[in-house]
Design a protein around this motif. Structure first.
Motif, PDB file in Angstrom:
ATOM      1  N   ASN A 147     -19.320 -49.656  -7.166  1.00  0.00           N
ATOM      2  CA  ASN A 147     -19.131 -51.046  -7.566  1.00  0.00           C
ATOM      3  C   ASN A 147     -20.441 -51.765  -7.814  1.00  0.00           C
ATOM      4  OD1 ASN A 147     -18.461 -50.824  -4.381  1.00  0.00           O
ATOM      5  ND2 ASN A 147     -19.791 -52.587  -4.748  1.00  0.00           N
ATOM      6  N   ASP A 166     -22.568 -55.054  -6.819  1.00  0.00           N
ATOM      7  CA  ASP A 166     -22.715 -56.060  -5.768  1.00  0.00           C
ATOM      8  C   ASP A 166     -23.453 -57.271  -6.323  1.00  0.00           C
ATOM      9  OD1 ASP A 166     -21.549 -54.319  -3.942  1.00  0.00           O
ATOM     10  OD2 ASP A 166     -23.476 -53.528  -3.258  1.00  0.00           O
ATOM     11  N   GLY A 223     -24.963 -60.798  -4.995  1.00  0.00           N
ATOM     12  CA  GLY A 223     -25.256 -61.512  -3.762  1.00  0.00           C
ATOM     13  C   GLY A 223     -26.045 -62.787  -3.995  1.00  0.00           C
ATOM     14  N   THR A 271     -16.080 -54.916  -7.969  1.00  0.00           N
ATOM     15  CA  THR A 271     -17.151 -55.902  -7.767  1.00  0.00           C
ATOM     16  C   THR A 271     -17.060 -56.522  -6.379  1.00  0.00           C
ATOM     17  OG1 THR A 271     -17.031 -56.445 -10.128  1.00  0.00           O
ATOM     18  CG2 THR A 271     -18.263 -57.960  -8.714  1.00  0.00           C
ATOM     19  N   TYR A 272     -18.221 -56.689  -5.755  1.00  0.00           N
ATOM     20  CA  TYR A 272     -18.305 -57.299  -4.424  1.00  0.00           C
ATOM     21  C   TYR A 272     -19.228 -58.502  -4.522  1.00  0.00           C
ATOM     22  CZ  TYR A 272     -19.076 -57.667   0.645  1.00  0.00           C
ATOM     23  OH  TYR A 272     -19.148 -58.107   1.936  1.00  0.00           O
ATOM     24  N   TYR A 290     -20.854 -61.825  -2.561  1.00  0.00           N
ATOM     25  CA  TYR A 290     -21.077 -62.385  -1.228  1.00  0.00           C
ATOM     26  C   TYR A 290     -22.138 -63.482  -1.267  1.00  0.00           C
ATOM     27  CZ  TYR A 290     -25.281 -59.425  -1.118  1.00  0.00           C
ATOM     28  OH  TYR A 290     -26.485 -58.840  -1.410  1.00  0.00           O
ATOM     29  N   SER A 341     -14.029 -59.301  -2.324  1.00  0.00           N
ATOM     30  CA  SER A 341     -14.087 -57.910  -2.762  1.00  0.00           C
ATOM     31  C   SER A 341     -12.967 -57.636  -3.754  1.00  0.00           C
ATOM     32  CB  SER A 341     -13.954 -56.987  -1.542  1.00  0.00           C
ATOM     33  OG  SER A 341     -13.936 -55.639  -1.945  1.00  0.00           O
ATOM     34  N   THR A 387     -28.343 -52.498   5.736  1.00  0.00           N
ATOM     35  CA  THR A 387     -27.336 -52.162   4.732  1.00  0.00           C
ATOM     36  C   THR A 387     -27.647 -50.817   4.087  1.00  0.00           C
ATOM     37  OG1 THR A 387     -27.037 -54.509   4.245  1.00  0.00           O
ATOM     38  CG2 THR A 387     -26.178 -52.945   2.644  1.00  0.00           C
TER      39      THR A 387
END
Length: 358
Positions: free
Chosen positions: A67, A69, A71, A149-150, A152, A165, A303
């Motif tokens: 995916n 990310d 952020g 796709t994530y 945050y 998410s 992470t």
């Protein structure tokens, strides 16, 4: 290995008696070019003997999530319901893809089975992963789905405040898709999967293929998918919470961890590596076990440590290392990752990993 050589190996895996002329016709190249590629594959050890017998174990297949990310990190304490000045970044992630990336950095030949949309994020994901040395030629590209796709948002201290998410596309990594790559999976030395894929797909992998299955539970919510197939899994790497869920044992001490590991092995599981955060790692099989403390390192970012540790366990298996050395490899990989501000440490390499293990 070149992309053309990978294509030839895939065709040979489907039909070991295929002729050079047939290979050339299928690939749209001259027969003489096919002969040169075959000769190179024999020299590299990927083909042994007559009749195009493929060498077992020339590659690993990773089946799992991939995916994008996105952020955002605010420069000041977050104000709910308002626009917060800060910095926004985009990176390529996913448990399975991160494991594949680390494996590639460690020198392994890695093939990825995953799904992405025919959108901008999907293009970025494929381009970045291919550039990292992962064979992405077998992935499922879907026009009617969004790339996983994530999203945050964190405060200035890096603590996550909110995340969304969107990973429904992982449901398309189903048994039908996997069956369409049966030869690829059947000839793999090892199959690595994460619990982002459907339970039916995990069951299919465990039941259909001879290669050892390495599994990452991903989270307690997804780890439950693994319970029915624990007896068919070769290597499981749960964290404390995932191990508690699957074993039914609360882990508050070393003795508890050993009891939990025994409960998991009693299901028929061959190997378990309990990742216990600051308490190090406990590994066990039916014959042996070992405890090991974390390696000293400068903590920058946690992470991705679990993904690099799993990649190191796969690498150690491919290298034929012992259980204690496998644990050392996993902890060494984690220490390399934790010292990097990035999820995938650009410093990761077989040479550095071996240095950290000593």
């Amino acid at each position: 290995m070149t992309q053309r050589e990978r294509q030839i190996l895939e065709l040979i895996a489907q039909d070991p008696m295929i002729s050079q002329s047939e290979l050339a016709d299928k690939l749209g190249i001259a027969r003489s070019s096919a002969a040169v590629h075959i000769s190179n594959l024999i020299k590299k050890g990927h083909i042994v003997g007559k009749g195009y017998v493929l060498r077992s174990g020339s590659y690993a297949v990773v089946v799992g999530g991939a995916n994008v990310d996105i952020g955002g990190r605010s420069l000041a304490p977050l104000v709910p319901g308002d626009s917060n000045p800060g910095r926004v970044g985009l990176s390529i992630g996913g448990v399975g893809r991160n494991i594949a990336h680390n494996l590639s950095l460690l020198g392994a030949d890695v093939r990825m089975l995953t799904a992405c949309g025919e959108d901008l994020y999907g293009q970025q994901l494929c381009t970045a992963s291919s550039a990292a040395g992962i064979d992405m030629s077998h992935i499922l590209k879907l026009r009617d789905e969004r790339t996983s796709t994530y999203l945050y948002v964190t405060g200035p201290d890096g603590e996550m405040a909110l995340a969304v998410s969107d990973m429904t596309i992982c449901d398309r990594i189903d048994p039908d898709y996997l069956a369409s790559h049966y030869a690829l999976l059947q000839n793999a030395r090892v199959i690595v999967c994460d619990a982002n894929i459907p339970a039916s797909s995990l069951h299919y992998l465990a039941e259909q293929f001879r290669a050892p299955i390495f599994c990452d539970p991903v989270s307690t919510a997804k780890a439950e998918k693994l319970r029915p197939i624990l007896s068919r899994i070769h290597t499981l790497k749960p964290n404390r919470l995932e191990a508690e869920l699957l074993s039914g044992v609360r882990i508050e001490s070393r003795a508890d961890a050993e009891t939990a590991a025994r409960a998991l092995l009693d299901t028929g599981l061959q190997r378990v590596f309990l990742s216990l955060g600051g308490d190090g790692m406990y590994a066990a099989t039916q014959q042996e076990s070992c405890w090991m403390d974390n390696l000293p390192c400068r903590m920058v970012n946690t992470t991705g440590c679990g993904d690099s540790a799993m990649a190191a366990l796969v690498w150690a298996y491919l290298e034929g290392l012992s259980l204690p050395d496998s644990v050392r490899a996993a902890l060494a990989a984690g220490s390399i990752t934790i010292e990097s501000p990035e999820t995938i440490s650009p410093e990761m390499s077989e040479e550095l990993l071996r240095q950290r293990m000593t």
